[in-house]
Design an enzyme around this catalytic site. Structure first.
Site, PDB file in Angstrom:
ATOM      1  CB  CYS A   1     -14.054   1.144  -0.110  1.00 29.82           C
ATOM      2  SG  CYS A   1     -13.279   2.692   0.348  1.00 29.82           S
TER       3      CYS A   1
ATOM      4  NE  ARG B   1     -10.696  -5.362   0.272  1.00 31.69           N
ATOM      5  CZ  ARG B   1      -9.690  -4.376   0.654  1.00 31.69           C
ATOM      6  NH1 ARG B   1     -10.031  -3.420   1.136  1.00 31.69           N
ATOM      7  NH2 ARG B   1      -8.189  -4.391   0.286  1.00 31.69           N
TER       8      ARG B   1
ATOM      9  CG  ASP C   1     -13.468   6.417  -1.006  1.00 29.71           C
ATOM     10  OD1 ASP C   1     -13.584   6.124   0.326  1.00 29.71           O
ATOM     11  OD2 ASP C   1     -12.357   5.946  -1.616  1.00 29.71           O
TER      12      ASP C   1
ATOM     13  CG  HIS D   1      -8.222   0.082  -2.903  1.00 30.51           C
ATOM     14  ND1 HIS D   1      -7.476  -1.133  -2.660  1.00 30.51           N
ATOM     15  CD2 HIS D   1      -8.896   0.422  -1.794  1.00 30.51           C
ATOM     16  CE1 HIS D   1      -7.607  -1.581  -1.249  1.00 30.51           C
ATOM     17  NE2 HIS D   1      -8.454  -0.533  -0.672  1.00 30.51           N
TER      18      HIS D   1
ATOM     19  NE  ARG E   1      -3.815   0.532   1.898  1.00 32.04           N
ATOM     20  CZ  ARG E   1      -5.376   0.591   2.396  1.00 32.04           C
ATOM     21  NH1 ARG E   1      -5.268   1.291   3.337  1.00 32.04           N
ATOM     22  NH2 ARG E   1      -6.222   0.077   1.893  1.00 32.04           N
TER      23      ARG E   1
ATOM     24  CD  GLN F   1     -12.769  -2.091  -1.001  1.00 33.60           C
ATOM     25  OE1 GLN F   1     -11.879  -1.733  -0.100  1.00 33.60           O
ATOM     26  NE2 GLN F   1     -13.846  -2.299  -0.943  1.00 33.60           N
TER      27      GLN F   1
HETATM   28  N1  NVA Z   1      -9.895   6.564  -1.475  1.00 32.04           N
HETATM   29  C1  NVA Z   1      -9.292   6.166  -0.089  1.00 32.04           C
HETATM   30  C2  NVA Z   1      -9.836   4.752   0.256  1.00 32.04           C
HETATM   31  C3  NVA Z   1      -9.469   4.253   1.498  1.00 32.04           C
HETATM   32  C4  NVA Z   1      -9.532   2.794   1.739  1.00 32.04           C
HETATM   33  C5  NVA Z   1      -8.235   6.447   0.250  1.00 32.04           C
HETATM   34  O1  NVA Z   1      -7.182   6.300  -0.919  1.00 32.04           O
HETATM   35  O2  NVA Z   1      -7.735   7.236   1.377  1.00 32.04           O
HETATM   36  N1   CP Z   2     -11.291  -0.277   2.200  1.00 31.78           N
HETATM   37  C1   CP Z   2     -10.048  -0.324   2.680  1.00 31.78           C
HETATM   38  O1   CP Z   2      -8.890  -0.508   1.840  1.00 31.78           O
HETATM   39  O2   CP Z   2      -9.958   0.080   3.960  1.00 31.78           O
HETATM   40  P1   CP Z   2      -8.559  -0.055   4.801  1.00 31.78           P
HETATM   41  O3   CP Z   2      -8.039   1.312   4.628  1.00 31.78           O
HETATM   42  O4   CP Z   2      -8.982  -0.035   6.249  1.00 31.78           O
HETATM   43  O5   CP Z   2      -7.575  -1.011   4.297  1.00 31.78           O
END
Ligand code: NVA
Ligand code: CP
Length: 335
Positions: free
Chosen positions: A267, A295, A227, A132, A105, A135
């Protein structure tokens, strides 16, 4: 080292549409029986690297690795020399010597590509600023569970044209869905990402259209997704975004305009009262909690795809990950 190149999952377009469909089937099989995908990671070590916080991805992927017989090695940026500026190519080379795959990540997609280019093991995207993919798999499995077959069905995205939006739009289009995104002016998806989603739609009989009106986006939609308005790394923009996104809240009135039986997707984590109301998120039309549950099976199926052991895949073992004797998936589980 094996002659076969490692298989990476950096973006949903790394999957063929047939892979995507097989992966959802495999995830459903794993959900019904955690032994369904076998133990293709037995005796193998899978790094899980986080340069941003995570709850769902971190825990579901760790459990998925262990469920497939592997050993997860979980690290955050602060624990790594990467966090002190060690170059990606050096990190990739070193980690390839210890690990059989690495899931990451991070911020820029270029960081994932650098790890893939300079290492010799599969790299899986656990969220970047652009994508993602895991997701999106969970989202589509959830929609399929709630409304049935996906081709030809409509999906709406309300809000920021972000990483989650574009992975979902592209993956949905690859399965022949019609996607409408309603984003405030200035917060539309990146042009290249939109073009990728539209190409996927064209190739697979789907549609991806961009507008600004949430009511237009939800017409006929069987799923309405949203989101947060400010993603990780955009915290300084939160106040400006809050103003720009006024009118882009998924509330009961908006869901009422969607198809009968439509579900709301998020998500998570969510900001109740901003991109989604508490009444929707915690109400009977919310599929967000199933989405979070999904997930785990989709992460397990994605890992099995990466190492070439999805039922019916027929791919040779990947560099770094050599499925061991007795690690084959169970016969007959692929519908
Ligand atoms: N769009 C959000 C998703 C978090 C799971 C982010 O990138 O922070
Ligand atoms: N939806 C998602 O990716 O959640 P987290 O940021 O908790 O991993």
């Amino acid at each position: 080292m094996t002659a076969h190149a490692p298989r990476h999952l950096l973006a949903v377009t790394d999957l063929a549409a047939t892979d995507l469909a097989a992966l959802l089937d495999a995830a459903a099989a794993f959900k019904a029986d955690r032994a369904a995908l076998g133990r293709p990671l037995a005796g193998r070590h899978v790094g899980l690297l986080f340069e941003k916080p995570s709850t769902r991805t971190r825990v579901s992927t760790e459990v998925a690795v262990a469920s497939l017989g592997g050993h997860p090695v979980v690290l955050s940026a602060g624990e790594l020399q990467l966090g002190r500026g060690e170059p990606i190519p050096d990190t990739a080379r070193v980690l390839s010597g210890y690990l059989d795959a690495v899931c990451v990540r991070t911020f820029g997609q270029d960081r994932l590509e650098g790890l893939a280019d300079h290492g010799s093991i599969p790299v899986v995207n656990l969220l970047s600023d652009a994508e993602h993919p895991l997701q999106a798999l969970a989202d589509l499995l959830t929609v399929r569970e709630h409304v049935g077959a996906l081709p030809g069905r409509s999906l709406a995205w309300i809000g920021d044209g972000n990483n989650v939006a574009m992975s979902l739009a592209t993956a949905a289009a690859m399965l022949g869905m019609r996607v409408r995104l309603a984003c405030p002016p200035g917060y539309a998806p990146d042009e290249a990402a939109l073009a990728t989603a539209q190409r996927a739609a064209q190739a697979h009989g789907g549609e991806v259209a961009l507008g600004t009106d949430p009511a237009w986006a939800v017409e006929d939609a069987v799923a309405v997704a949203t989101d947060v308005w400010a993603s990780m790394g955009q915290e300084a923009e939160a106040a400006a975004r809050e103003q720009a996104f006024a009118g882009y809240t998924v509330d009961e009135a908006l869901l009422d305009r969607a198809a009968h039986g439509a579900v709301a997707l998020h998500c998570l984590p969510a900001h109740r009262g901003e991109e989604i109301t508490a009444a929707v998120l915690d109400g009977p039309r919310s599929a967000a909690w199933d989405e979070a549950d999904n997930r785990l099976p989709t992460a397990a199926a994605a890992l099995a795809w990466v190492v070439g052991t999805l039922p019916g895949d027929g791919v040779q073992p990947q560099a770094g990950v050599q499925p061991q004797a007795g690690a084959q998936p169970q016969a007959g589980m692929h519908p």
